[in-house]
Scaffold this active site. Sequence first.
Site, PDB file in Angstrom:
ATOM      1  N   CYS A   1       7.240 -16.589  17.782  1.00  0.00           N
ATOM      2  CA  CYS A   1       8.232 -17.582  17.401  1.00  0.00           C
ATOM      3  C   CYS A   1       8.197 -18.723  18.398  1.00  0.00           C
ATOM      4  O   CYS A   1       8.317 -18.520  19.601  1.00  0.00           O
ATOM      5  CB  CYS A   1       9.627 -16.938  17.385  1.00  0.00           C
ATOM      6  SG  CYS A   1      10.954 -18.122  17.109  1.00  0.00           S
TER       7      CYS A   1
ATOM      8  N   CYS B   1       7.726 -22.011   8.067  1.00  0.00           N
ATOM      9  CA  CYS B   1       8.416 -22.995   7.240  1.00  0.00           C
ATOM     10  C   CYS B   1       7.421 -23.661   6.305  1.00  0.00           C
ATOM     11  O   CYS B   1       6.348 -24.107   6.743  1.00  0.00           O
ATOM     12  CB  CYS B   1       9.084 -24.048   8.132  1.00  0.00           C
ATOM     13  SG  CYS B   1       9.845 -25.367   7.184  1.00  0.00           S
TER      14      CYS B   1
ATOM     15  N   CYS C   1      11.025 -16.716  14.198  1.00  0.00           N
ATOM     16  CA  CYS C   1      11.541 -15.392  13.868  1.00  0.00           C
ATOM     17  C   CYS C   1      12.707 -15.619  12.902  1.00  0.00           C
ATOM     18  O   CYS C   1      13.182 -16.743  12.762  1.00  0.00           O
ATOM     19  CB  CYS C   1      12.001 -14.643  15.117  1.00  0.00           C
ATOM     20  SG  CYS C   1      13.362 -15.462  15.962  1.00  0.00           S
TER      21      CYS C   1
ATOM     22  N   HIS D   1      16.788 -23.271  12.367  1.00  0.00           N
ATOM     23  CA  HIS D   1      15.834 -24.302  11.950  1.00  0.00           C
ATOM     24  C   HIS D   1      16.355 -25.063  10.739  1.00  0.00           C
ATOM     25  O   HIS D   1      16.314 -26.296  10.692  1.00  0.00           O
ATOM     26  CB  HIS D   1      14.487 -23.644  11.638  1.00  0.00           C
ATOM     27  CG  HIS D   1      13.416 -24.587  11.169  1.00  0.00           C
ATOM     28  ND1 HIS D   1      12.799 -25.498  12.000  1.00  0.00           N
ATOM     29  CD2 HIS D   1      12.856 -24.760   9.946  1.00  0.00           C
ATOM     30  CE1 HIS D   1      11.898 -26.174  11.305  1.00  0.00           C
ATOM     31  NE2 HIS D   1      11.911 -25.761  10.059  1.00  0.00           N
TER      32      HIS D   1
ATOM     33  N   CYS E   1      -7.895  33.747 -29.586  1.00  0.00           N
ATOM     34  CA  CYS E   1      -6.653  32.975 -29.454  1.00  0.00           C
ATOM     35  C   CYS E   1      -6.910  31.613 -28.814  1.00  0.00           C
ATOM     36  O   CYS E   1      -6.171  30.658 -29.056  1.00  0.00           O
ATOM     37  CB  CYS E   1      -5.580  33.737 -28.679  1.00  0.00           C
ATOM     38  SG  CYS E   1      -6.068  34.227 -27.034  1.00  0.00           S
TER      39      CYS E   1
ATOM     40  N   HIS F   1      -3.773  35.194 -22.463  1.00  0.00           N
ATOM     41  CA  HIS F   1      -3.500  34.949 -23.869  1.00  0.00           C
ATOM     42  C   HIS F   1      -3.014  33.515 -24.057  1.00  0.00           C
ATOM     43  O   HIS F   1      -2.240  33.006 -23.261  1.00  0.00           O
ATOM     44  CB  HIS F   1      -2.422  35.936 -24.330  1.00  0.00           C
ATOM     45  CG  HIS F   1      -2.122  35.828 -25.790  1.00  0.00           C
ATOM     46  ND1 HIS F   1      -3.073  36.022 -26.769  1.00  0.00           N
ATOM     47  CD2 HIS F   1      -0.976  35.526 -26.439  1.00  0.00           C
ATOM     48  CE1 HIS F   1      -2.509  35.847 -27.952  1.00  0.00           C
ATOM     49  NE2 HIS F   1      -1.244  35.547 -27.784  1.00  0.00           N
TER      50      HIS F   1
END
Lengths: 557, 114
Positions: free
Chosen positions: A56, A74, A82, A89, A195, A488
């Site tokens: 920052c 920005c 930050c 700002h 089956c 089964h």
Amino acid sequence: MSTPNWLYANPKPCSHLSDYKLRHGLSGYTKLNTCLRASPSGRLSVRIEQEEVMRCGFGLESSGCGERRRLLMCLVCGSLMCSNHSVLHVQAQSGHGVTVDVERSELYCSLCCDQVYDPEFDRVLMCKHVGVKPRNGARNGGVETGKMRFCKRRRLGLDLGLSRSEKQLGFVKDLRAKSCFPFGLRGLNNLGNTCFMNSVLQALLHAPPLRNYFLGDRHNREKCRKISLEKLCLPCDVDAIFTAVYSGDRTPYSPAQFLYSWWQHSSNLATYEQQDAHEFFISMLDLIHEKETKESCDLSKDSGECTCVAHGAFSGLLRSDVTCATCGFTSTTYDPCVDISLDLDTVRRTSTNKSAKSNEGGSTSTLSGCLDLFTKPEKLGSDQKLYCQSCDGMRESLKQMSIRRLPAVLCLHIKRFEHSHIRKMSRKVDRHVQFPFSLDMSPYLSSSIVRNRFGNRIYAFEGDEAEVSTEYDVFAVVNHSGMLESGHYVTYLRLRSQWYKCDDAWVTEVDERVVRASQCYLVYYVQRAFHHAASEDLGCLPMSPHRDTFQPIAGCC
Amino acid sequence: MVHPAEDNLSHTQLSSNVFEDLLESIIVDVASECHRIARLGLERNLEEEEEELRLSALARAGVADSGNSSEANNKYVVDIFGQTHPPVANELFDCMNCGRSVAAGRFAPHLEKW
């Protein structure tokens, strides 16, 4: 390219963002684009070349506040701050409220103190993804820009047979006999450890595209006998089963001719042993496809989409993306599939497990967990390096599967049988897998997966088709109980909102809870549009003026 | 650029700072992603999924309690059409290969011999 408004909830911009756009248009965005760098994982971040570590800069000229975390840039003057100082700002410089989070490339409004969204911002960013060129200039990112041959939009359903040809529908004559039960409900005799076959047949007998095809006389046995050179025709035998099962006769049917036919075609599986139902399912679709495509010498088969009844119903397209872990270059391949085999996911512990007394240890997996696992990016081991075009070398990679095109009928196969070649052992996993009766497949579509990979930007990704139906309803569940060798198979069928258990020759009604609690092996879902059309069709038989004749009423006949 | 505030920090404090940085970054990552998904309406329908899970859990509990043996092979039950069937199907038909009359339930082993 317009954003697909039906897909994204249109986020209204805050007044600060609107003002910013009025004043600066896209100039801030495009300037930002030049500072963006994509990481191999696909995330875009801001990189300022001169600075090794970004901090920052607010405050004192020489050093600034120095904060490194959650930096915002920005979009008017480009200063790096930050989040605390961004508030100061915008107070100092009005109109400088719109910022971008440098790590994540997300818009942040310092006045609203919230993340905000703008389709045009996302579009500008997506150009960065799509435009990135690896060293040899090929396209990147797995985001197609229309160069790939676009699959023809599938006709929904096979567009046939909803007109009933009376000669086929024998039940019209036999209406008195047990007419209150749904059509196509009939037991199948076990011919000796068959089956596995009966269970899959029961499911297929109720798959709407197949049922419509065969009951609509699309495979005419007489014609087939005349033109076919071979004595045996599996589709003819399947047609015979359909006729028999939908005839209205409720005594169990013996699919002997079918078994004989199938064994002739697949001699490797022709043993008097319990077979795997899933293998049988695949084999059956293959054989139907073979026969159907042989008959119709359609030269347009090269277009890539098979229109035989088996594929028309079950065929989907899977997409596989392999991403280089070094440079992020993605190569994409497509493969057709007739089902999806799912590995079991890790156990999900729910709060209700504490009370459930289950002899399987109270553990449960979910179908969506298995599907999540299927579409999860998988790190391929260092012994599985793949060639990367961009790096021109073998690199470690990440693989991710997704579904490019969904089938009309979706068969999900739970891989319960583990075969270990090394130890020559097989075992069955008995864990319960929760499956929903209504399933939305949209999170597993390629469009969703790819969109997620690019941070869910507002963008018209390839494959976003408004008419694609992703909602499915279950209609059949094939269940395996018992041990690997001596188990089964039974099938649960849902007909007109009532569940039936088809245990070879025995057809009984069961409550839906039994089905939910069962150990599913193959789960068959059908697209919702089909499901509604299906129940409509069978319900509106000509004869009876009062529809309630066709409500299943237990024991009324 | 050496930052004055970090000059005299001990090893532990520096490690702690790095850890905090990483942790915050991860938390904000997740928050940012979820925020976007929620705001753009891309969420999976969680209510429906929860409902299905609830019904499934109820079903399992219900089945365990009642000692339901629906998985057991009770072959002496009456089906919905009011019929009973012997454990081994006794419908007779002719074999396609040899022409002999075979009981349905023994058809497969018979066929295998060919």
